[in-house]
Design a protein around this motif. Structure first.
Motif, PDB file in Angstrom:
ATOM      1  N   TYR A  39      48.107 -32.709  -8.503  1.00  0.00           N
ATOM      2  CA  TYR A  39      45.831 -33.014  -7.838  1.00  0.00           C
ATOM      3  C   TYR A  39      46.584 -33.510  -6.932  1.00  0.00           C
ATOM      4  CZ  TYR A  39      44.966 -33.368 -13.370  1.00  0.00           C
ATOM      5  OH  TYR A  39      45.166 -33.090 -14.583  1.00  0.00           O
ATOM      6  N   THR A 107      40.452 -37.344  -9.696  1.00  0.00           N
ATOM      7  CA  THR A 107      38.684 -37.424  -9.835  1.00  0.00           C
ATOM      8  C   THR A 107      37.836 -38.541 -10.205  1.00  0.00           C
ATOM      9  OG1 THR A 107      39.422 -38.037 -12.181  1.00  0.00           O
ATOM     10  CG2 THR A 107      40.224 -35.747 -12.217  1.00  0.00           C
ATOM     11  N   MET A 180      46.646 -28.505  -6.155  1.00  0.00           N
ATOM     12  CA  MET A 180      45.722 -28.682  -5.291  1.00  0.00           C
ATOM     13  C   MET A 180      46.928 -28.550  -4.136  1.00  0.00           C
ATOM     14  SD  MET A 180      43.207 -30.426  -3.902  1.00  0.00           S
ATOM     15  CE  MET A 180      42.457 -31.604  -5.102  1.00  0.00           C
ATOM     16  N   HIS A 263      35.165 -30.157  -6.360  1.00  0.00           N
ATOM     17  CA  HIS A 263      36.201 -29.867  -6.357  1.00  0.00           C
ATOM     18  C   HIS A 263      35.973 -29.775  -4.418  1.00  0.00           C
ATOM     19  CE1 HIS A 263      33.084 -26.327  -5.245  1.00  0.00           C
ATOM     20  NE2 HIS A 263      33.586 -25.508  -4.330  1.00  0.00           N
ATOM     21  N   MET A 266      37.006 -33.327  -4.460  1.00  0.00           N
ATOM     22  CA  MET A 266      38.711 -33.483  -5.213  1.00  0.00           C
ATOM     23  C   MET A 266      39.681 -33.939  -3.748  1.00  0.00           C
ATOM     24  SD  MET A 266      39.893 -31.767  -8.397  1.00  0.00           S
ATOM     25  CE  MET A 266      41.417 -32.166  -8.408  1.00  0.00           C
ATOM     26  N   HIS A 269      40.621 -37.618  -2.214  1.00  0.00           N
ATOM     27  CA  HIS A 269      41.236 -38.154  -2.696  1.00  0.00           C
ATOM     28  C   HIS A 269      42.795 -38.204  -2.219  1.00  0.00           C
ATOM     29  CE1 HIS A 269      38.421 -38.028  -5.619  1.00  0.00           C
ATOM     30  NE2 HIS A 269      38.155 -37.363  -6.136  1.00  0.00           N
ATOM     31  N   ALA A 363      39.294 -28.395 -10.418  1.00  0.00           N
ATOM     32  CA  ALA A 363      38.156 -29.810 -10.668  1.00  0.00           C
ATOM     33  C   ALA A 363      37.796 -29.444 -11.667  1.00  0.00           C
ATOM     34  CB  ALA A 363      37.123 -29.448  -9.405  1.00  0.00           C
ATOM     35  N   SER A 367      39.213 -32.351 -14.578  1.00  0.00           N
ATOM     36  CA  SER A 367      38.118 -33.388 -16.118  1.00  0.00           C
ATOM     37  C   SER A 367      38.477 -33.497 -17.280  1.00  0.00           C
ATOM     38  CB  SER A 367      36.711 -33.522 -15.778  1.00  0.00           C
ATOM     39  OG  SER A 367      36.365 -33.748 -14.315  1.00  0.00           O
TER      40      SER A 367
END
Length: 532
Positions: A39, A107, A180, A263, A266, A269, A363, A367
């Motif tokens: 991620y 997320t 990612m 998206h 994200m 993050h 994305a 979730s």
């Protein structure tokens, strides 16, 4: 058949892009042995690389085709849409980059559950994320399927369906394999390709008008049928009160809705610290602004070179403008699959779509797998390997559902789905993101009211708007059951979403409330949860 035959070149270009993309995803997958790397794999990228990846997420195939077509047919109203997209990424940089960057969150559910009760925050955001992401996925898949069929010279609606399934399979592979980091690499490659393609098109257009943009815009006004009014607002929805309100609604929806798409958030993050986030988003703003500036030139060129009457006859929404312009700039080609220029531009558009759908799928799957399954159903009890397997399974599920729905909605007006996506994001997600990160008084009840109320209001307003019935370009043009006057409901539903979040927090009963704390990892103030 020579190597420079356009159809052969189309196969070579597309195969080359797939080969490079898969190589990038395979290289990225070597470290994807735990959910954190899957991620947050772009944390080690430079600000320029992160910025180009963010720009790649911002500029989708829907943006490229729809904005070009709107500029070609509606002139100044299309330029306003391009401007709203630039304002959106500026908001993304100035307002959202600080609260959302860093600290290993995966997320939006992670962000909100730090400050509010975990279960409603994660379930609520997961529901809205899926509803928001899916329509945009359908638009991308439909556009990519049609463009790939043209690129490869395969006729018939069955070819479009087959190409849509093929694109969907590729997006699942990219997202599941690369995570990612892999999708970030593909976004960077896509941004460079798209920039190169539009630089080429813009240069060819300007060359026809002696490299003078003023001459180009005058020629576009003459060929539009509106004269000087082409570069005044009111061409897209008319000069009536509801038409002018629709223009404002579209600008507001794009400026606010695009900034909080899952998206995109994200991408923030994995970035550590405000300085790195601002540097990355500055690169993104520069890339997006440059591409949109080129799109304005290309859209005006489509009107000036092809003519508005021909563009409108081919597709009343203007989505064929880019195709018709490339054919007009390559007069030796009789069909799209015979045009060398079209092969280059179409390959860039398909690459744009592949990168966008991979990011959207990741994305949505995050979730489902992380927020719902790992944190709510198993309450943090999933091992790293099992959560990673769940994430990849969720990617496959989301991909299959998206492909099936894309085939069902193949002949819908894509503008309807785009409008719903951004209106729902701005009306439901944006209020909870801003309230949840910036307002100490925000409660779980406020979150529920904003998320579900904003989403419901948007769905009802869209269902009974001229976008669905009562208009030649509606989803059901032969029926008329609309009572809501605006095609895009954002002008009403966005303020309503913020109002619902405030009312739910103030008058919705007692609930868990954000508490002001100092975050040592960031060196600034944040909020945690206490019961109030």
């Amino acid at each position: 058949m020579s190597f420079l035959d356009p159809r052969t070149l189309a196969f070579v270009l597309f195969a080359g892009f797939m080969a490079v993309s898969f190589l990038l995803c395979i290289l990225a997958a070597t470290g994807n042995d735990d959910p954190t790397e899957f991620y947050l794999g772009t944390g080690a990228l430079s600000p320029m690389q992160n910025g180009l990846a963010i720009a790649g997420d911002y500029i989708s195939a829907a943006t490229v085709l729809s904005t070009t077509g709107t500029i070609a047919l509606a002139g100044f109203d299309g330029v306003l849409i391009a401007t709203s997209t630039v304002l959106s990424i500026l908001m993304f940089m100035l307002v959202l980059s600080g609260p959302l960057c860093g600290r290993g969150r995966f997320t939006l559910g992670d962000v909100l559950s730090e400050r509010l009760s975990e279960r409603p925050a994660r379930i609520g955001t997961a529901v809205v994320v899926l509803v928001v992401v899916m329509p945009l996925l359908l638009v991308q898949l439909n556009g990519a399927g049609a463009m790939l069929a043209l690129l490869l010279g395969i006729p018939g609606s069955g070819a479009v369906t087959g190409c849509t399934i093929f694109i969907g399979s590729l997006m699942v592979c990219y997202a599941a394999l690369g995570g990612m980091k892999g999708t970030g690499f593909v976004q960077i490659l896509k941004t460079v390709l798209l920039l190169a393609a539009f630089v080429l098109l813009a240069c060819l257009v300007l060359k026809r008008f002696s490299w003078n943009p003023a001459t180009l815009f005058d020629a576009a006004a003459d060929a539009s049928g509106y004269g000087d009014g082409f570069w005044q607002s009111g061409r897209q929805y008319g000069d009536s009160l509801s038409g002018r309100m629709d223009v404002i609604s579209v600008q507001l929806t794009l400026a606010l809705g695009a900034a909080c798409m899952p998206h995109l958030t994200m991408r923030l993050h994995p970035i550590r610290g405000m300085r790195a986030a601002r540097a990355a988003t500055t690169w993104a703003v520069g890339a997006v602004t440059t591409i949109l500036g080129l799109i304005v030139i290309v859209g005006a060129g489509a009107t000036a070179v092809v003519g508005a009457r021909v563009l409108r006859a081919s597709d009343p929404t203007g989505s064929d403008s880019l195709l018709l312009l490339t054919l007009a700039l390559d007069p030796s080609a009789q069909e799209a699959d015979q045009s060398l220029l079209f092969s280059v531009v179409a390959c860039a558009v398909v690459a744009t779509t592949l990168a966008a759908v991979a990011g959207l799928t990741l994305a949505a799957a995050a979730s489902l797998a992380h927020d719902v399954l790992a944190k709510v159903v198993f309450k943090g009890g999933l091992s790293a390997n099992r959560e990673l397997a769940a994430a990849r399974t969720a990617i496959v599920v989301v991909g299959v559902v998206a492909v099936v729905l894309a085939i069902v909605t193949q002949h819908w007006n894509r503008q309807v789905l785009i409008s719903f996506t951004f209106a729902a994001a701005a009306s439901a997600l944006l209020p909870v993101v801003l309230y949840g990160t910036l307002w100490r008084g925000f409660t779980v009840n406020g979150l529920r009211w904003a998320l579900y109320g904003g989403l419901l209001l948007t769905a009802v307003a869209m269902a009974f708007s001229p976008a669905i019935s009562g208009n030649p370009l509606s989803v059901f043009p032969e029926r008329d059951f609309h009572w809501f006057p605006l095609r895009n409901p954002g002008l009403i539903t966005i303020p309503a979403g913020f109002l619902l979040g405030w009312l739910g927090s103030r008058f919705g009963g007692h609930g868990r409330r954000a508490r002001h704390v100092q975050d040592p990892a960031r060196g600034d103030s944040s909020y945690a949860v206490h019961t109030g």
